[in-house]
Design a protein around this motif. Structure first.
Motif, PDB file in Angstrom:
ATOM      1  N   THR A 141       0.852  -1.187   0.000  1.00 42.70           N
ATOM      2  CA  THR A 141       0.000   0.000   0.000  1.00 42.70           C
ATOM      3  C   THR A 141       0.890   1.240   0.000  1.00 42.70           C
ATOM      4  O   THR A 141       1.755   1.394   0.866  1.00 42.70           O
ATOM      5  N   ARG A 150       0.829   5.459  -0.034  1.00 46.27           N
ATOM      6  CA  ARG A 150      -0.073   6.587   0.179  1.00 46.27           C
ATOM      7  C   ARG A 150       0.693   7.819   0.645  1.00 46.27           C
ATOM      8  O   ARG A 150       1.787   7.730   1.206  1.00 46.27           O
ATOM      9  N   PRO A 181       0.156   6.579  -4.709  1.00 50.14           N
ATOM     10  CA  PRO A 181      -0.725   5.445  -5.027  1.00 50.14           C
ATOM     11  C   PRO A 181      -0.644   4.989  -6.479  1.00 50.14           C
ATOM     12  O   PRO A 181      -0.954   3.833  -6.783  1.00 50.14           O
TER      13      PRO A 181
END
Length: 237
Positions: free
Chosen positions: A164, A166, A214
């Motif tokens: 992930t 971000r 992202p």
């Protein structure tokens, strides 16, 4: 006048001898086309000139694409070498304490991140937490369920991914401690240590808000996470 005529004759001979010099020079060709259009008059459209302008525009776009592809290839190669170097450094230690020190030191430097945290879920008691603190600041032990909650930011039913990326500042200091004030982007690698064990997570924090976005590819980080999982299973066994 005779000198001018001689210079023109020499120039003519050079052009005849090497016509490619003219054809390969955009500015000269553009000037010749412009002169030809003026000689035709204002009521005549030169379709050849228009076609050449369009072809020149297409060539510019192709060259821009070519440069972008080459730049992306170099970036990908540099990223691959970076991950390989980090993995080799990570495989050197023979003790878990040295492994953690290297993770927060040399590995972090190779990956060009400002902070690395290894997060392990555990049901450890107070004595276990004291033992963990002795291992250094890189390791953080959290209660079961913390990792999924952190990855999904508390939203139930949201699936978690292995990697992930971000751009945000952590809402609390639980993970990064005092560094939470300047971490502006992070890469979170969820770790699977096998059946019957609680999950883990490797958090890479950066002060640069654009280092982890992202829309970036995650293949190299997923490979790094896979190697890291296997290395951790050796320590946890």
């Amino acid at each position: 006048m005779n000198e001018v005529a001689v210079d023109l004759e020499e120039l003519k001979d050079k052009i005849i001898a090497q016509p490619d010099v003219i054809l390969d020079d955009r500015e000269i060709m553009r000037a010749l086309i412009s002169a030809n259009e003026k000689s035709l008059g204002g009521n005549i459209i030169d379709l050849r000139g228009i076609a050449m302008e369009r072809l020149e525009s297409r060539l510019d776009r192709l060259e821009d694409t070519h440069r972008s592809v080459i730049a992306a290839a170099y970036d990908n190669l540099a990223g691959t070498n970076q991950i390989h170097r980090a993995i080799l450094s990570m495989l050197d230690p023979v003790a878990f304490e040295d492994f953690l020190k290297g993770l927060g030191g040399e590995v972090a430097a190779i990956l060009r991140v400002d902070c690395i945290k290894l997060v392990l879920e555990s049901t450890a008691n107070a004595e276990g937490e004291i033992a963990v603190r002795r291992l250094g600041d890189v390791l953080s032990v959290v209660p079961p369920g913390f990792i999924d909650a952190y990855l999904t930011q508390g939203r139930e039913g949201v699936p978690t991914r292995q990697v992930t990326l971000r751009q945000l500042r952590p809402e609390s200091e639980i993970l990064y401690g005092d560094a939470a004030d300047w971490v502006n982007s992070e890469a979170l690698l969820k770790l699977d240590f096998g059946s019957g064990t609680l999950p883990g997570m490797l958090a890479l924090g950066s002060e640069d808000p654009h280092q982890f976005r992202p829309n970036q590819a995650t293949d190299l980080l997923a490979f790094f996470a896979g190697v890291f999982e296997r290395q951790m299973r050796r320590w946890l066994s």
